[in-house]
Design an enzyme around this catalytic site. Structure first.
Site, PDB file in Angstrom:
ATOM      1  N   SER A  48       0.815  -1.212   0.000  1.00  0.00           N
ATOM      2  CA  SER A  48       0.000   0.000   0.000  1.00  0.00           C
ATOM      3  C   SER A  48       0.849   1.262   0.000  1.00  0.00           C
ATOM      4  CB  SER A  48      -0.922   0.008   1.229  1.00  0.00           C
ATOM      5  OG  SER A  48      -0.165  -0.096   2.418  1.00  0.00           O
TER       6      SER A  48
ATOM      7  N   HIS B 294      -3.145  -3.689  -5.855  1.00  0.00           N
ATOM      8  CA  HIS B 294      -3.394  -3.161  -4.509  1.00  0.00           C
ATOM      9  C   HIS B 294      -4.882  -3.116  -4.200  1.00  0.00           C
ATOM     10  CE1 HIS B 294      -3.540   0.437  -1.603  1.00  0.00           C
ATOM     11  NE2 HIS B 294      -3.328  -0.675  -0.924  1.00  0.00           N
TER      12      HIS B 294
ATOM     13  N   GLU C 135      -6.060  -0.939  -7.347  1.00  0.00           N
ATOM     14  CA  GLU C 135      -5.050  -0.179  -8.098  1.00  0.00           C
ATOM     15  C   GLU C 135      -4.076  -1.145  -8.766  1.00  0.00           C
ATOM     16  OE1 GLU C 135      -4.568   4.022  -5.727  1.00  0.00           O
ATOM     17  OE2 GLU C 135      -3.694   2.255  -4.794  1.00  0.00           O
TER      18      GLU C 135
ATOM     19  N   ASN D  17      -4.137   6.061  -1.317  1.00  0.00           N
ATOM     20  CA  ASN D  17      -3.450   6.323  -0.048  1.00  0.00           C
ATOM     21  C   ASN D  17      -2.720   7.662  -0.064  1.00  0.00           C
ATOM     22  OD1 ASN D  17      -4.318   4.118   1.348  1.00  0.00           O
ATOM     23  ND2 ASN D  17      -2.556   2.845   0.846  1.00  0.00           N
TER      24      ASN D  17
END
Length: 644
Positions: free
Chosen positions: A417, A438, A450, A488
């Site tokens: 991440s 991800h 992702e 993130n």
């Protein structure tokens, strides 16, 4: 009639039954466009004159029955008159179908959505083919509109107000067996006998099913206000009428007008016109097309996985493995001991029970999920996903073993991440094989994945990764290798701001309430507890630097082992998976704006820096990855509307 129609094909058998097959020309999917419905109108007129023994409507496409109305036509609605003409088109056509003087049946194989289900409801009988792809739903509420072609009228009469409102207000789909149990279809049959079952039902023409007495009573004039009030209360717990007026309009249209879309005046809360002229429907339709764009990103590869190997049986790794098994793949799940694998297997069993609801399917999914302490599954896997803790050296050591074991065409993927692929793959013999896949927590609920392309990642590998993501029914978002990628990167500063506000004395409940009021599905403090405070701390250090100042309350909770939901205590105490909160009190007027400022700033910067290709993809990623309020159509769309 043969040759006169582009989209409808007719056959008449020896029993004088007409088999009418829908095969939309030039499309892989059956959708109800204006020309399709004009042709069907002519077909019904001809059949009414011919008076056959019965009519069976089916799909000629393998992809499913009918996906619903052509959503592209919604974008061409200019005004209220346009909107009501579109409603009138389907309303009159389906009433004509319902009025035919001979038995009619919809043979539903595969998806049956929106206007497709409304067509089926206008038939006298319905048979659903019992196979995994068969799903029936009225998802119009998810586009900010309502089923205007008879769904709000016919569905409650068929299955009762309780079950009908649940489908209408959530857009939730039901499978063939559930549809049979609730009375939505007259039978759920195996594929091999579908045609014979349809033929026999139309020829025998049994009396249509009648609602049980209690359900008829619930739909009476006396009880409708009570049922509607209960439904409004349930909807209010999930959605504000200011942001999502459609479910409230559906309730009122059923309660006051028995589902007739032409009865309310334009200013009435039940009016179709009020919905189509509002911002919510426009933005939700935009989101529909953003979702379709994400789905299309997988079409550059015909890669299809049969076996997946997941390393790391924590919450993320275990749930990734369970999801893949539920979607039909054979999955081996590796960790250091059987004791570490046991919680993941239990969570998987719980997931299968909740989602599959059928003992043979639950059993089959469990059979496909194989504990693998030795890691033997890596040698046969088409996709290998690393989902261990965020430690660069540990990941490098693991991938050194996996690269040696993996077969030549296998995808090697990290679920990292925050770490850069370039760093993870620095010691690969062939770093072009490494890609990021991800997922987001909780895996069963969040659609976005992702697909991270590093500096050395082969373009073909990235395309195969996107195809795999679609294969397991998730949405792939291509992003470049950069700290935090897109989601993130945006969430990090937003959550950091919230955590520092806690250090300054603001109550977590107040901050969470302000974020939800602004339009987030969950506040930042509850989100931190849900993700895991240790994970938040590690990701924060990776994004901001090892020597960045850590929020004091966060550091103290992690040091004490209070890591949030997974340990039962963090910023909140947790019980049965829910945070126990005090009242949030009165919210400062500008608190939501202050909280969201870093989120919006980073969303714009991620596009400017090329982390994601364009603003539309950034909006799609952040809508499906963080749940940014759909009624605003995405953060960058929101900024545009605000004039920034």
């Amino acid at each position: 009639m043969a040759g006169d129609y582009r989209h409808w094909k007719q056959e008449t058998d020896g029993d004088r039954l007409v088999w009418l097959s829908f095969d939309k020309a030039g499309s892989s999917t059956n959708v109800l466009s204006a020309d399709v419905m004009a042709e069907l109108d002519r077909v019904l007129d001809e059949l009414a004159a011919q008076k056959p023994a019965g009519l069976i409507i089916r799909s000629a496409k393998e992809s499913g029955f009918i996906a619903g109305a052509d959503v592209e036509e919604f974008t061409r609605i200019k005004d209220a008159d346009d909107a009501m003409r579109m409603v009138r088109r389907g309303w009159d056509l389906y009433n004509k179908l319902a009025a035919l003087p001979f038995p009619t049946l919809a043979l539903i194989n595969g998806f049956c959505m929106g206007g497709g289900l409304e067509l089926a409801l206008a038939c006298r009988y319905r048979i659903a083919v019992d196979q995994p792809g068969t799903r029936l739903a009225l998802p119009e509420v998810m586009l900010g509109i309502l089923p205007g072609w008879g769904g709000v009228m016919r569905l409650p009469r068929l299955v009762g107000p309780t079950a009908a409102l649940d489908m209408l207000l959530t857009g939730r789909a039901v499978d063939a067996r559930r549809a049979g149990r609730m009375g939505l279809v007259d039978a759920a049959v195996p594929p091999r006998i579908q045609e014979n079952s349809a033929r026999m039902m139309v020829l025998e023409a049994p009396r249509p099913r009648r609602l049980p007495l209690m359900q008829r009573f619930m739909g009476s004039t006396l009880m409708r206000p009570i049922v509607a009030a209960m439904a409004r209360k349930q909807v209010a717990a999930r959605a504000s009428p200011d942001h999502y007026p459609a479910p409230y309009a559906i309730i009122e249209l059923w309660r006051r007008y028995d589902g007739d879309p032409f009865a309310p005046r334009p200013e009435d809360p039940a009016s179709v016109i009020g919905l189509v002229e509002g911002d919510t429907a426009r933005n939700l339709i935009r989101i529909f097309f953003l979702q379709e764009r994400l789905k299309s990103l997988s079409k550059d590869s015909d890669f299809k996985a049969a076996r997946v190997h997941v390393v790391g049986a924590g919450v993320m790794g275990g749930d990734i493995a369970a999801w893949c098994a539920m979607r039909g793949l054979t999955v081996t799940l590796q960790d250091q001991s059987a004791e570490r694998l046991a919680p993941a297997m239990k969570r998987a069993a719980d997931l299968f029970k909740r989602r599959l609801r059928d003992k043979p399917r639950i059993r089959d999914a469990l059979d496909r999920l194989i504990p693998d302490v030795a890691g033997d599954g890596a040698r046969r896997a088409d996709v290998i996903i690393e989902a261990i803790f965020e430690n660069l050296q540990a990941k490098r050591e693991l991938f050194a073993k996996l690269e040696a074991q993996a077969k030549p065409g296998a995808i090697l993927a990290s679920n990292t991440s925050s770490l850069k692929l370039a760093d993870i793959g620095a010691q690969f013999r062939n770093p072009s094989r490494l890609v990021g896949i991800h997922f987001f927590n909780p895996v069963p609920q969040l659609q976005l994945v992702e697909v991270v392309t590093g500096a050395n990642t082969d373009a073909g590998v990235a395309k195969k990764a996107a195809a795999f993501v679609r294969q397991i029914d998730k949405l792939p978002l291509p992003v470049k290798d950069s700290p935090g990628f897109l989601v993130n990167r945006v969430l990090g500063p937003y959550m950091d701001q919230a955590l520092r506000m806690v250090d300054e004395g603001l109550a977590p409940e107040t901050l969470d309430a302000a974020a939800v009021a602004f339009g987030m599905p969950m506040g930042p403090i509850e989100l931190a507890d849900t993700v895991g405070l240790d994970i938040c701390l590690a990701v924060g250090k990776e994004l901001a630097g090892e020597h960045a100042e850590v929020p004091k309350k966060l550091a103290g909770l992690v040091a004490a082992g209070n890591l949030g939901r997974k340990t039962g205590r963090g910023f909140y105490a947790w019980k049965d998976g829910k945070a126990r909160k005090r009242s949030s009190g009165t919210l400062p007027a500008d608190l939501g704006t202050k909280l969201m400022a870093p989120y919006l700033r980073e969303a714009r910067a991620a596009v400017a820096e090329g982390i994601v290709a364009d603003a539309d993809l950034a909006d799609a990623g952040l809508i499906f990855g963080t749940g940014f309020a759909p009624f605003r159509g995405g953060p960058l769309n929101y900024l545009k509307e605000q004039g920034y």
